[in-house]
Design an enzyme around this catalytic site. Structure first.
Site, PDB file in Angstrom:
ATOM      1  N   ARG A  37       0.820  -1.212   0.000  1.00  0.00           N
ATOM      2  CA  ARG A  37       0.000   0.000   0.000  1.00  0.00           C
ATOM      3  C   ARG A  37       0.859   1.269   0.000  1.00  0.00           C
ATOM      4  NH1 ARG A  37      -4.679  -0.184  -0.588  1.00  0.00           N
ATOM      5  NH2 ARG A  37      -5.705  -2.180  -0.595  1.00  0.00           N
ATOM      6  N   HIS A  67       8.317  -6.373  -7.112  1.00  0.00           N
ATOM      7  CA  HIS A  67       7.061  -5.735  -7.538  1.00  0.00           C
ATOM      8  C   HIS A  67       6.909  -4.402  -6.804  1.00  0.00           C
ATOM      9  CE1 HIS A  67       2.980  -5.161  -8.796  1.00  0.00           C
ATOM     10  NE2 HIS A  67       2.855  -6.371  -9.299  1.00  0.00           N
ATOM     11  N   TYR A  70       1.318  -1.713  -5.481  1.00  0.00           N
ATOM     12  CA  TYR A  70       0.278  -1.622  -6.520  1.00  0.00           C
ATOM     13  C   TYR A  70      -0.556  -0.350  -6.422  1.00  0.00           C
ATOM     14  CZ  TYR A  70      -2.192  -4.311  -2.880  1.00  0.00           C
ATOM     15  OH  TYR A  70      -2.699  -4.760  -1.698  1.00  0.00           O
ATOM     16  N   HIS A 107       2.968  -1.743 -12.443  1.00  0.00           N
ATOM     17  CA  HIS A 107       1.760  -1.570 -13.242  1.00  0.00           C
ATOM     18  C   HIS A 107       1.850  -0.201 -13.916  1.00  0.00           C
ATOM     19  CE1 HIS A 107      -0.652  -4.464 -10.407  1.00  0.00           C
ATOM     20  NE2 HIS A 107       0.373  -5.041 -10.987  1.00  0.00           N
ATOM     21  N   GLU A 142       4.139  -4.341 -16.622  1.00  0.00           N
ATOM     22  CA  GLU A 142       3.293  -5.527 -16.563  1.00  0.00           C
ATOM     23  C   GLU A 142       2.130  -5.386 -17.544  1.00  0.00           C
ATOM     24  OE1 GLU A 142       2.346  -6.855 -12.619  1.00  0.00           O
ATOM     25  OE2 GLU A 142       0.852  -8.291 -13.346  1.00  0.00           O
ATOM     26  N   ASP A 176       1.617 -11.265 -17.645  1.00  0.00           N
ATOM     27  CA  ASP A 176       0.779 -11.901 -16.626  1.00  0.00           C
ATOM     28  C   ASP A 176      -0.302 -12.697 -17.354  1.00  0.00           C
ATOM     29  OD1 ASP A 176      -1.478 -12.238 -14.784  1.00  0.00           O
ATOM     30  OD2 ASP A 176      -0.383 -10.935 -13.416  1.00  0.00           O
ATOM     31  N   HIS A 179      -3.850 -11.604 -16.682  1.00  0.00           N
ATOM     32  CA  HIS A 179      -4.137 -10.275 -17.238  1.00  0.00           C
ATOM     33  C   HIS A 179      -4.309 -10.304 -18.762  1.00  0.00           C
ATOM     34  CE1 HIS A 179      -2.080  -8.150 -13.556  1.00  0.00           C
ATOM     35  NE2 HIS A 179      -3.084  -8.940 -13.214  1.00  0.00           N
ATOM     36  N   HIS A 211       4.176 -13.722 -15.024  1.00  0.00           N
ATOM     37  CA  HIS A 211       3.342 -13.929 -13.842  1.00  0.00           C
ATOM     38  C   HIS A 211       2.350 -15.018 -14.221  1.00  0.00           C
ATOM     39  CE1 HIS A 211       3.874  -9.695 -11.840  1.00  0.00           C
ATOM     40  NE2 HIS A 211       4.927 -10.465 -11.690  1.00  0.00           N
ATOM     41  N   ASP A 224      -9.456  -9.113 -13.901  1.00  0.00           N
ATOM     42  CA  ASP A 224      -8.254  -9.261 -13.071  1.00  0.00           C
ATOM     43  C   ASP A 224      -8.545  -9.924 -11.727  1.00  0.00           C
ATOM     44  OD1 ASP A 224      -5.751  -9.164 -11.952  1.00  0.00           O
ATOM     45  OD2 ASP A 224      -5.583  -6.986 -11.916  1.00  0.00           O
ATOM     46  N   HIS A 226      -7.377 -13.337  -9.992  1.00  0.00           N
ATOM     47  CA  HIS A 226      -6.507 -14.505 -10.145  1.00  0.00           C
ATOM     48  C   HIS A 226      -7.151 -15.746  -9.544  1.00  0.00           C
ATOM     49  CE1 HIS A 226      -2.713 -11.689 -10.146  1.00  0.00           C
ATOM     50  NE2 HIS A 226      -3.686 -11.238 -10.905  1.00  0.00           N
ATOM     51  N   GLU A 256       1.259 -15.818  -8.647  1.00  0.00           N
ATOM     52  CA  GLU A 256       0.535 -14.819  -7.829  1.00  0.00           C
ATOM     53  C   GLU A 256      -0.875 -15.337  -7.589  1.00  0.00           C
ATOM     54  OE1 GLU A 256       0.909 -11.654 -10.768  1.00  0.00           O
ATOM     55  OE2 GLU A 256       2.161 -10.571  -9.339  1.00  0.00           O
TER      56      GLU A 256
HETATM   57 ZN    ZN Z   1      -3.578  -9.167 -11.296  1.00  0.00          ZN
HETATM   58 FE    FE Z   2       0.784  -9.897 -12.077  1.00  0.00          FE
HETATM   59 FE    FE Z   3       1.196  -6.963 -10.698  1.00  0.00          FE
END
Ligand code: ZN
Ligand code: FE
Ligand code: FE
Length: 282
Positions: A37, A67, A70, A107, A142, A176, A179, A211, A224, A226, A256
């Site tokens: 975060r 990573h 996000y 991202h 990504e 990904d 994605h 990913h 999105d 997963h 992930e």
């Molecule tokens: Zn995702």
């Molecule tokens: Fe990903």
């Molecule tokens: Fe990601």
């Protein structure tokens, strides 16, 4: 070599991450460079890093795929949100140099009403502010599902970002599977076609990491969400084709999937058993 791993909690430092990866049967991993975060990153402990580098060498780890948080949005309309992205990425890239030569994935962002062209230009602008010719880290864009106003929802948008970055040699792409499927690329019935399109638009030499996630939703759903490997709409047979595809060999594969450690260890073992060269080696 077959490089596979999952996300690992960074809270106990580098050596602990490395040990945890080995415990899961992994030889690469992903970690958040700070609390996902946002917020301040922990100070780097050089002794801890030294231990990690020794362990990574001993176990022949592939490249790590760090990573970015996000919440980072490099193409936000608000300057203060872009400032957070700029400062976080610059700090993360300085920290990444303690473990040289790895990957930093982020991202590309959400344009939140400005339009994708403006978003693409803003994200490229931040990259031009934080990338340096001296860095050994490769920054990965990504591939995104196209949820909301995300940019990077197709190969053309990723290419447009790459084209506007000056330190182009420091850039790559992380694909990904959830994605791209959600974005409308049919990796189930036409993996070759999707990779040919990637090659034509971006160039496969830019593809640095995968990913690997199944998806809860159908092709082109832009959701999105997963799913565990083999339990979603992509399915295990397609994943097996991805990991064995001749054009995707040697890339670090990061899970992930919604799992605990035990679940990840099982998925790592499963994918190792399905990778032809790896299964033969074992
Ligand atoms: Zn995702
Ligand atoms: Fe990903
Ligand atoms: Fe990601």
């Amino acid at each position: 070599m077959f490089y596979i791993g999952s996300h690992i909690s960074a809270s106990k430092g580098y050596a602990a991450m490395g040990r945890q990866a080995v415990k899961l049967g992994a030889n690469t991993f992903a970690f958040f460079t700070r609390n996902p975060r946002g917020g301040a990153a922990k100070a780097i402990d050089e002794e801890d890093v030294r231990k990690f580098l020794a362990l990574a060498e001993e176990h022949a780890f592939g490249k790590l795929v760090a990573h970015a948080p996000y919440t980072l949005n490099a193409c936000a309309a608000k300057e203060e949100v872009r400032r957070f992205a700029r400062e976080t990425m610059a700090d993360d890239l300085r920290r990444m140099e303690y473990t040289p030569g790895n990957y930093y994935n982020f991202h590309p962002g959400s344009h939140v009403g400005q339009g994708s062209e403006a978003g693409i230009a803003r994200t490229a602008e931040i990259l031009n502010e934080v990338l340096t010719p001296e860095q050994t880290t490769t920054v990965l864009l990504e591939t995104m599902s196209g949820k909301g106003s995300e940019i990077g929802r197709n190969f053309t948008e990723l290419k447009q970002i790459l084209d506007q970055v000056e330190c182009s040699g420091k850039m790559g792409v992380c694909l990904d599977t959830c994605h791209v499927w959600d974005a409308g690329y049919d990796i189930v019935s036409d993996l070759d076609g999707v990779l040919e399109e990637f090659d034509r638009i971006i160039g496969l030499e830019r593809l640095k990491a995968i990913h690997m996630n199944d998806s809860m939703n159908p092709l082109e759903s832009h959701k999105d969400r997963h799913e565990k490997i083999g339990q979603g709409q992509i399915g295990l047979a397609a994943m097996e084709r991805v990991i064995n595809h001749p054009k995707l060999q040697g890339l670090p594969i990061i899970l992930e999937t919604p799992n605990d450690d035990e679940g990840w260890a099982k998925e790592i073992a499963l994918l190792k058993s399905l990778h032809k060269a790896e299964a033969q080696r074992a």
